[in-house]
Design a protein around this motif. Structure first.
Motif, PDB file in Angstrom:
ATOM      1  N   GLU A 125       0.856  -1.189   0.000  1.00 52.32           N
ATOM      2  CA  GLU A 125       0.000   0.000   0.000  1.00 52.32           C
ATOM      3  C   GLU A 125       0.893   1.241   0.000  1.00 52.32           C
ATOM      4  OE1 GLU A 125      -3.103   0.053  -0.433  1.00 52.32           O
ATOM      5  OE2 GLU A 125      -3.933  -1.858   0.285  1.00 52.32           O
ATOM      6  N   ASP A 135      -4.133   2.176   5.902  1.00 54.69           N
ATOM      7  CA  ASP A 135      -2.914   1.478   5.499  1.00 54.69           C
ATOM      8  C   ASP A 135      -2.031   1.117   6.700  1.00 54.69           C
ATOM      9  OD1 ASP A 135      -3.749   1.764   2.897  1.00 54.69           O
ATOM     10  OD2 ASP A 135      -2.584   3.588   2.534  1.00 54.69           O
ATOM     11  N   ARG A 153       4.388  -1.057   3.428  1.00 54.05           N
ATOM     12  CA  ARG A 153       3.679   0.229   3.396  1.00 54.05           C
ATOM     13  C   ARG A 153       4.658   1.312   2.983  1.00 54.05           C
ATOM     14  NH1 ARG A 153       2.888   0.852   8.378  1.00 54.05           N
ATOM     15  NH2 ARG A 153       4.189   2.677   8.812  1.00 54.05           N
TER      16      ARG A 153
END
Length: 208
Positions: A125, A135, A153
């Motif tokens: 993400e 996220d 992330r």
């Protein structure tokens, strides 16, 4: 002397009324994403609720494109990187990670609109201001419970990419942080990757 009357002007058409979908009792289901009309692109389903995304920033676009291309180049035979494609977690959760790595056979059907979560080797993400809580908190919990072993992330820190890397602890079924990467991302799982993260920043904006 005759005076011609002005032709009547047509009345302005009313603006079409924007109608948001009204959720049924119990919330929307994963199948509804394929049948609901006029959904905005990249609509996700989280806990039975429709999630609409904000317009994409340039950083987000560059980061997603960079990761998709570099991971596709680095992936071993039998794996491929796919961008912005929904995954089926359960009846009420069908999120759309920015990039996933899956076996090639997981998306052989050109008409399919989703991939089973159990096929995902890596989910990534790229956080935006409106998505950062999802996220950081919501999606990692769901990805971990779905058994996705690797989660990355990506965040924008003053125009430069920072990547937070997590791996699933098989005993607790929760993610454990395995590294925070700033200028260079080098990992050995789910396959060897060595990325120059400064390439996400446009050349004219990179520090000397």
């Amino acid at each position: 002397m005759s005076v011609e009357s002005a032709a009547p002007q047509p009345e302005p058409k009313p603006e079409p009324e924007l109608r948001w979908p009204i959720p049924p009792a119990g919330g929307w289901t994963a199948d509804d994403l394929d049948t609901l009309p006029n959904l905005p692109p990249h609509t996700e389903l989280i806990d039975g609720s429709l999630i609409f995304v904000s317009p994409q920033t340039r950083f987000h676009w560059r980061a997603v494109s960079f990761l998709e291309q570099r991971l596709q180049a680095a992936a071993p035979d039998g794996l491929e990187a796919v961008r912005e494609f929904t995954i089926d977690i359960d009846r009420h959760n069908r999120p759309e990670p920015d990039v996933i790595v899956v076996p090639e056979e997981a998306d052989e059907d050109l008409d399919q609109t989703r991939i089973p979560a159990e096929s995902v080797r890596l989910a990534i993400e790229v956080a935006s201001p409106e998505s950062i809580s999802r996220d950081r908190e919501t999606k990692p919990l769901k990805y971990a419970r779905a058994g996705i072993v690797h989660y990355w992330r990506v965040e924008n820190r003053d125009g430069r990419a920072v990547v937070y890397v997590y791996e699933l602890d098989p005993a607790t079924k929760k993610y454990v942080a395995t590294g925070i990467f700033h200028d260079r991302l080098k990992v050995s799982v789910p396959f060897p990757v060595d990325l120059d993260l400064t390439e996400i920043t446009p050349k004219r904006q990179r520090p000397e």
